[in-house]
Design an enzyme around this catalytic site. Structure first.
Site, PDB file in Angstrom:
ATOM      1  N   LEU A 134      47.000  55.856  34.835  1.00  0.00           N
ATOM      2  CA  LEU A 134      46.179  55.038  35.840  1.00  0.00           C
ATOM      3  C   LEU A 134      44.580  55.497  35.557  1.00  0.00           C
ATOM      4  O   LEU A 134      43.853  54.482  35.550  1.00  0.00           O
ATOM      5  CB  LEU A 134      46.698  55.520  37.091  1.00  0.00           C
ATOM      6  CG  LEU A 134      46.060  54.631  38.095  1.00  0.00           C
ATOM      7  CD1 LEU A 134      46.206  53.120  38.234  1.00  0.00           C
ATOM      8  CD2 LEU A 134      46.473  55.280  39.763  1.00  0.00           C
ATOM      9  N   GLU A 367      46.468  63.255  41.621  1.00  0.00           N
ATOM     10  CA  GLU A 367      47.266  62.511  42.766  1.00  0.00           C
ATOM     11  C   GLU A 367      46.459  62.142  43.908  1.00  0.00           C
ATOM     12  O   GLU A 367      47.125  61.900  44.919  1.00  0.00           O
ATOM     13  CB  GLU A 367      48.523  63.182  43.102  1.00  0.00           C
ATOM     14  CG  GLU A 367      49.445  63.800  42.038  1.00  0.00           C
ATOM     15  CD  GLU A 367      50.310  62.497  41.615  1.00  0.00           C
ATOM     16  OE1 GLU A 367      49.998  61.448  42.251  1.00  0.00           O
ATOM     17  OE2 GLU A 367      51.151  62.660  40.631  1.00  0.00           O
TER      18      GLU A 367
HETATM   19  P1  TGC Z   1      43.290  48.992  48.701  1.00  0.00           P
HETATM   20  O1  TGC Z   1      42.437  47.869  48.846  1.00  0.00           O
HETATM   21  O2  TGC Z   1      43.125  49.909  50.029  1.00  0.00           O
HETATM   22  O3  TGC Z   1      44.624  48.735  48.195  1.00  0.00           O
HETATM   23  C1  TGC Z   1      45.355  47.922  47.302  1.00  0.00           C
HETATM   24  C2  TGC Z   1      46.453  47.420  47.578  1.00  0.00           C
HETATM   25  O4  TGC Z   1      47.388  48.705  47.586  1.00  0.00           O
HETATM   26  C3  TGC Z   1      47.938  48.906  48.875  1.00  0.00           C
HETATM   27  N1  TGC Z   1      48.045  50.402  49.079  1.00  0.00           N
HETATM   28  C4  TGC Z   1      49.204  50.992  48.698  1.00  0.00           C
HETATM   29  N2  TGC Z   1      50.380  50.574  48.667  1.00  0.00           N
HETATM   30  C5  TGC Z   1      51.281  51.676  48.415  1.00  0.00           C
HETATM   31  N3  TGC Z   1      51.170  52.693  48.852  1.00  0.00           N
HETATM   32  C6  TGC Z   1      49.834  53.193  48.902  1.00  0.00           C
HETATM   33  N4  TGC Z   1      49.727  54.612  49.250  1.00  0.00           N
HETATM   34  C7  TGC Z   1      48.904  52.186  49.123  1.00  0.00           C
HETATM   35  N5  TGC Z   1      47.621  52.551  49.254  1.00  0.00           N
HETATM   36  C8  TGC Z   1      47.217  51.181  49.443  1.00  0.00           C
HETATM   37  C9  TGC Z   1      47.323  48.028  49.483  1.00  0.00           C
HETATM   38  O5  TGC Z   1      47.898  47.846  50.985  1.00  0.00           O
HETATM   39  C10 TGC Z   1      46.669  47.036  49.164  1.00  0.00           C
HETATM   40  O6  TGC Z   1      47.841  46.136  48.715  1.00  0.00           O
HETATM   41  P2  TGC Z   1      47.505  44.212  48.746  1.00  0.00           P
HETATM   42  O7  TGC Z   1      48.924  43.914  48.760  1.00  0.00           O
HETATM   43  O8  TGC Z   1      46.786  44.058  50.014  1.00  0.00           O
HETATM   44  O9  TGC Z   1      46.978  44.253  47.498  1.00  0.00           O
HETATM   45  O10 TGC Z   1      42.652  49.929  47.563  1.00  0.00           O
HETATM   46  P3  TGC Z   1      41.097  50.618  47.191  1.00  0.00           P
HETATM   47  O11 TGC Z   1      40.779  50.034  45.856  1.00  0.00           O
HETATM   48  O12 TGC Z   1      40.310  50.412  48.333  1.00  0.00           O
HETATM   49  O13 TGC Z   1      41.624  52.221  46.997  1.00  0.00           O
HETATM   50  C11 TGC Z   1      42.461  52.914  47.904  1.00  0.00           C
HETATM   51  C12 TGC Z   1      42.442  54.309  47.489  1.00  0.00           C
HETATM   52  C13 TGC Z   1      41.403  55.081  47.531  1.00  0.00           C
HETATM   53  C14 TGC Z   1      43.366  55.209  48.702  1.00  0.00           C
HETATM   54  C15 TGC Z   1      43.521  54.528  46.176  1.00  0.00           C
HETATM   55  O14 TGC Z   1      43.145  53.589  45.327  1.00  0.00           O
HETATM   56  C16 TGC Z   1      43.669  55.902  45.777  1.00  0.00           C
HETATM   57  O15 TGC Z   1      44.767  56.422  46.389  1.00  0.00           O
HETATM   58  N6  TGC Z   1      42.691  56.402  45.098  1.00  0.00           N
HETATM   59  C17 TGC Z   1      43.163  57.875  44.245  1.00  0.00           C
HETATM   60  C18 TGC Z   1      43.658  57.730  42.969  1.00  0.00           C
HETATM   61  C19 TGC Z   1      44.642  58.432  42.517  1.00  0.00           C
HETATM   62  O16 TGC Z   1      45.478  59.215  43.520  1.00  0.00           O
HETATM   63  N7  TGC Z   1      44.951  58.596  41.265  1.00  0.00           N
HETATM   64  C20 TGC Z   1      45.931  59.351  40.724  1.00  0.00           C
HETATM   65  C21 TGC Z   1      46.064  59.207  39.351  1.00  0.00           C
HETATM   66  S1  TGC Z   1      47.702  59.774  38.739  1.00  0.00           S
HETATM   67  C22 TGC Z   1      47.737  61.669  38.784  1.00  0.00           C
HETATM   68  O17 TGC Z   1      46.817  61.965  39.183  1.00  0.00           O
HETATM   69  C23 TGC Z   1      48.880  62.136  38.147  1.00  0.00           C
HETATM   70  S2  TGC Z   1      48.953  63.893  38.315  1.00  0.00           S
HETATM   71  C24 TGC Z   1      50.241  64.119  37.222  1.00  0.00           C
HETATM   72  C25 TGC Z   1      50.676  65.448  37.441  1.00  0.00           C
HETATM   73  O18 TGC Z   1      51.300  65.702  38.573  1.00  0.00           O
HETATM   74  O19 TGC Z   1      50.705  66.254  36.377  1.00  0.00           O
HETATM   75  P1  FAD Z   2      36.009  61.028  40.870  1.00  0.00           P
HETATM   76  O1  FAD Z   2      36.821  60.163  41.362  1.00  0.00           O
HETATM   77  O2  FAD Z   2      35.035  61.023  39.921  1.00  0.00           O
HETATM   78  O3  FAD Z   2      35.615  62.050  42.095  1.00  0.00           O
HETATM   79  C1  FAD Z   2      34.641  63.245  41.808  1.00  0.00           C
HETATM   80  C2  FAD Z   2      34.649  63.525  43.353  1.00  0.00           C
HETATM   81  O4  FAD Z   2      33.883  62.636  44.209  1.00  0.00           O
HETATM   82  C3  FAD Z   2      35.631  64.156  43.977  1.00  0.00           C
HETATM   83  O5  FAD Z   2      35.308  65.376  44.744  1.00  0.00           O
HETATM   84  C4  FAD Z   2      36.125  63.137  44.952  1.00  0.00           C
HETATM   85  O6  FAD Z   2      36.735  63.597  45.949  1.00  0.00           O
HETATM   86  C5  FAD Z   2      34.749  62.259  45.253  1.00  0.00           C
HETATM   87  N1  FAD Z   2      34.906  61.005  45.654  1.00  0.00           N
HETATM   88  C6  FAD Z   2      35.062  59.916  45.132  1.00  0.00           C
HETATM   89  N2  FAD Z   2      35.168  58.971  45.728  1.00  0.00           N
HETATM   90  C7  FAD Z   2      34.660  59.343  46.933  1.00  0.00           C
HETATM   91  C8  FAD Z   2      34.430  58.553  48.150  1.00  0.00           C
HETATM   92  N3  FAD Z   2      34.709  57.108  48.315  1.00  0.00           N
HETATM   93  N4  FAD Z   2      34.234  59.033  49.270  1.00  0.00           N
HETATM   94  C9  FAD Z   2      33.766  60.479  49.147  1.00  0.00           C
HETATM   95  N5  FAD Z   2      34.033  61.345  48.114  1.00  0.00           N
HETATM   96  C10 FAD Z   2      34.575  60.564  46.974  1.00  0.00           C
HETATM   97  N6  FAD Z   2      45.681  60.625  36.133  1.00  0.00           N
HETATM   98  C11 FAD Z   2      46.645  59.622  35.896  1.00  0.00           C
HETATM   99  O7  FAD Z   2      46.510  58.599  35.844  1.00  0.00           O
HETATM  100  N7  FAD Z   2      47.755  60.133  35.109  1.00  0.00           N
HETATM  101  C12 FAD Z   2      48.012  61.782  34.855  1.00  0.00           C
HETATM  102  O8  FAD Z   2      48.935  62.092  34.264  1.00  0.00           O
HETATM  103  C13 FAD Z   2      47.028  62.553  35.300  1.00  0.00           C
HETATM  104  N8  FAD Z   2      47.047  63.560  35.112  1.00  0.00           N
HETATM  105  C14 FAD Z   2      46.139  64.486  35.387  1.00  0.00           C
HETATM  106  C15 FAD Z   2      46.162  65.864  35.151  1.00  0.00           C
HETATM  107  C16 FAD Z   2      45.166  66.820  35.229  1.00  0.00           C
HETATM  108  C17 FAD Z   2      45.212  68.381  35.048  1.00  0.00           C
HETATM  109  C18 FAD Z   2      44.028  66.369  36.349  1.00  0.00           C
HETATM  110  C19 FAD Z   2      42.976  67.404  36.318  1.00  0.00           C
HETATM  111  C20 FAD Z   2      44.035  65.163  36.230  1.00  0.00           C
HETATM  112  C21 FAD Z   2      45.068  64.287  36.162  1.00  0.00           C
HETATM  113  N9  FAD Z   2      44.930  62.856  36.523  1.00  0.00           N
HETATM  114  C22 FAD Z   2      45.664  61.970  35.957  1.00  0.00           C
HETATM  115  C23 FAD Z   2      43.576  62.345  37.041  1.00  0.00           C
HETATM  116  C24 FAD Z   2      43.543  62.315  38.475  1.00  0.00           C
HETATM  117  O9  FAD Z   2      44.163  61.670  39.066  1.00  0.00           O
HETATM  118  C25 FAD Z   2      41.941  62.237  38.853  1.00  0.00           C
HETATM  119  O10 FAD Z   2      41.262  63.353  38.291  1.00  0.00           O
HETATM  120  C26 FAD Z   2      41.677  62.009  40.095  1.00  0.00           C
HETATM  121  O11 FAD Z   2      42.395  60.931  40.797  1.00  0.00           O
HETATM  122  C27 FAD Z   2      40.187  62.190  40.721  1.00  0.00           C
HETATM  123  O12 FAD Z   2      39.536  61.094  39.726  1.00  0.00           O
HETATM  124  P2  FAD Z   2      38.187  61.961  38.979  1.00  0.00           P
HETATM  125  O13 FAD Z   2      38.314  63.254  38.375  1.00  0.00           O
HETATM  126  O14 FAD Z   2      37.662  60.633  38.064  1.00  0.00           O
HETATM  127  O15 FAD Z   2      37.176  62.249  40.066  1.00  0.00           O
END
Ligand code: TGC
Ligand code: FAD
Length: 388
Positions: A134, A367
């Site tokens: 993602l 996450e």
């Molecule tokens: P927004 O406009 O609020 O929402 C877009 C659409 O998504 C729906 N939605 C959700 N649906 C299910 N579960 C949720 N938690 C949802 N949050 C939002 C929402 O209702 C909407 O649906 P629709 O039908 O109206 O289109 O989206 P936004 O662009 O304003 O962003 C919202 C935000 C910031 C909360 C979201 O994008 C976010 O959570 N950002 C963080 C990204 C993140 O967590 N990345 C993780 C990457 S994967 C990873 O890190 C794996 S680590 C792996 C390991 O464990 O090793």
């Molecule tokens: P950024 O989004 O650039 O954020 C930088 C800083 O700005 C943070 O402190 C954040 O909180 C802050 N910030 C950002 N937006 C705002 C806002 N609107 N208001 C206030 N503060 C804000 N991703 C995957 O898809 N798949 C994986 O398997 C996966 N594995 C990972 C494994 C590791 C070890 C790590 C470190 C990361 C992994 N990730 C993965 C990515 C991870 O999900 C992202 O690093 C995370 O979502 C944050 O994105 P970024 O690092 O680009 O930080």
């Protein structure tokens, strides 16, 4: 012998099946993870041989139906498994989180029957490793602006773009990749190892999650067969639904890391003498231990309740965000305080604390960062999104 804290008798809330699962995973971590994990982390390598063993003990897809190779268990069981794995190391829990919640879950939930039968049993057994793409170099917290995209070329889709910070990408057989179609809608594609134009370079030099392999996913005109599109979801809610499941698992998982730190610090404080007394007899150390136990206990109760709500399909994404945010911060603080109790020994690889502490610096970022989860709670309270 490991003696996990259970100050509020949370054990009474578990079924016999939950306890059997916990004991099996705990024994496996003791036997197979603990002896190898410190060296793996020091050497910045993932103990690959554990993947198949994890398949055997049911760490992959515990809540996926048995028909597809899962165990058909409830959400509390999933949480318990995550706690025990992360007691060993966040890298081991990460591998299970990704495989279960970010790869098997979307294929099960958004895939068709052919896709389920083709991929899920092999992912469940650990024969195949999965990854979830993602995050991009320029879009982490804001995945909705992703650039990775595909075009419909008639017989196939042509995929271009890049994902970054992807757990297990260099060793993955199967990656669930989120990309925009020509209309700008986010869709899920199953990308397989060996597809022409697809590479997954390793990310080196991490100081955190050193026993986990992280890498990129790079797509240079990759031809994706049309049958590899996940048919049953469109939009950002697809990946975000996967994240709900993974974040829930993390909220449970980090309690394991915190418990391991507490257990280590308590033993050390009782044995280590300064000024002719165990350091556990000093009020300042007792304060740390008492506060650690209080925070672990609160975290246990939080995930218990979210787990019950999840079993009833009533847990909201915002409730899950609150538990992920609270518990990861709790675990990181527990690791920092525990490390101090050990003095200089706290930084040594002879004890697991510094390793947990360093790992948790990733867990508090991936996450969804700590800040993003707070903003999700803020939006839930006020109805106003403060992201933009
Ligand atoms: P927004 O406009 O609020 O929402 C877009 C659409 O998504 C729906 N939605 C959700 N649906 C299910 N579960 C949720 N938690 C949802 N949050 C939002 C929402 O209702 C909407 O649906 P629709 O039908 O109206 O289109 O989206 P936004 O662009 O304003 O962003 C919202 C935000 C910031 C909360 C979201 O994008 C976010 O959570 N950002 C963080 C990204 C993140 O967590 N990345 C993780 C990457 S994967 C990873 O890190 C794996 S680590 C792996 C390991 O464990 O090793
Ligand atoms: P950024 O989004 O650039 O954020 C930088 C800083 O700005 C943070 O402190 C954040 O909180 C802050 N910030 C950002 N937006 C705002 C806002 N609107 N208001 C206030 N503060 C804000 N991703 C995957 O898809 N798949 C994986 O398997 C996966 N594995 C990972 C494994 C590791 C070890 C790590 C470190 C990361 C992994 N990730 C993965 C990515 C991870 O999900 C992202 O690093 C995370 O979502 C944050 O994105 P970024 O690092 O680009 O930080």
């Amino acid at each position: 012998m490991y003696n996990p804290p259970d100050y509020y008798l949370v054990d009474d809330l578990l079924t016999e099946e939950h306890k059997i699962i916990r004991s099996a995973i705990r024994d496996w971590v003791e036997r197979s993870v603990k002896p190898v994990i410190e060296e793996a982390a020091q050497n910045h390598t993932f103990p690959l041989h554990l993947i198949k063993e994890m398949g055997k003990i049911g760490a992959f897809g515990p809540f996926i139906p048995e028909k597809y190779g899962g165990s058909g268990l409830d959400q509390i069981s999933y949480g318990i498994i995550m706690t025990e794995l992360e007691r060993g190391d966040s890298a081991i829990r990460s591998a299970a989180s990704v495989q279960t919640s970010l790869v098997m879950y979307p294929i099960f939930t958004f895939g068709n029957e052919e896709q389920r039968m083709k991929y899920l049993p092999k992912l469940a057994s650990g024969e195949w490793v999965g990854a979830f793409g993602l995050t991009e170099p320029n879009y982490g917290s804001d995945p909705g602006n992703m650039l990775t995209h595909f075009e419909d070329k008639g017989d196939y889709f042509l995929l271009n773009g890049a994902k970054m910070w992807i757990t297990n990408s260099p060793i993955a057989d199967v990656s669930v990749v989120w990309a925009k179609d020509e209309s700008g809608k986010v869709r899920g594609l199953i990308v397989e190892k060996g597809m022409e134009g697809f590479t997954a370079p390793v990310t080196k030099g991490k100081w955190s999650l050193r026993a986990s392999i992280t890498g990129e996913l790079v797509f240079d005109n990759v031809r994706i067969p049309k049958e590899n599109l996940l048919p049953n979801v469109k939009g950002l809610k697809g990946p975000l639904m996967c994240l709900n499941s993974a974040r829930y698992g993390i909220a449970w998982g980090v309690i394991g890391a915190a418990m391991d730190c507490y257990d280590t610090a308590l033993r050390y404080a009782l044995e280590r003498k300064q000024f002719n007394k165990p350091i556990a007899s000093f009020q300042l150390q007792q304060k740390k231990l008492a506060e650690i136990l209080t925070e672990i206990t609160k975290a246990q109760l939080l995930v218990w309740r979210v787990g019950i709500l999840k079993n009833e399909d009533r847990a909201t994404p915002a409730q899950i965000s609150m538990s992920k945010r609270n518990n990861v911060e709790m675990a990181l603080k527990v690791a920092r305080d525990s490390r101090q109790i050990l003095g200089a020994m706290g930084i040594s690889g002879d004890f697991p604390i510094m390793r947990h502490m360093m790992n948790l610096e990733s867990v508090i970022t991936y996450e969804g960062t700590h800040d993003i989860h707070l903003l999700i709670t803020g939006m839930d309270i006020t109805g106003i999104a403060a992201f933009e």
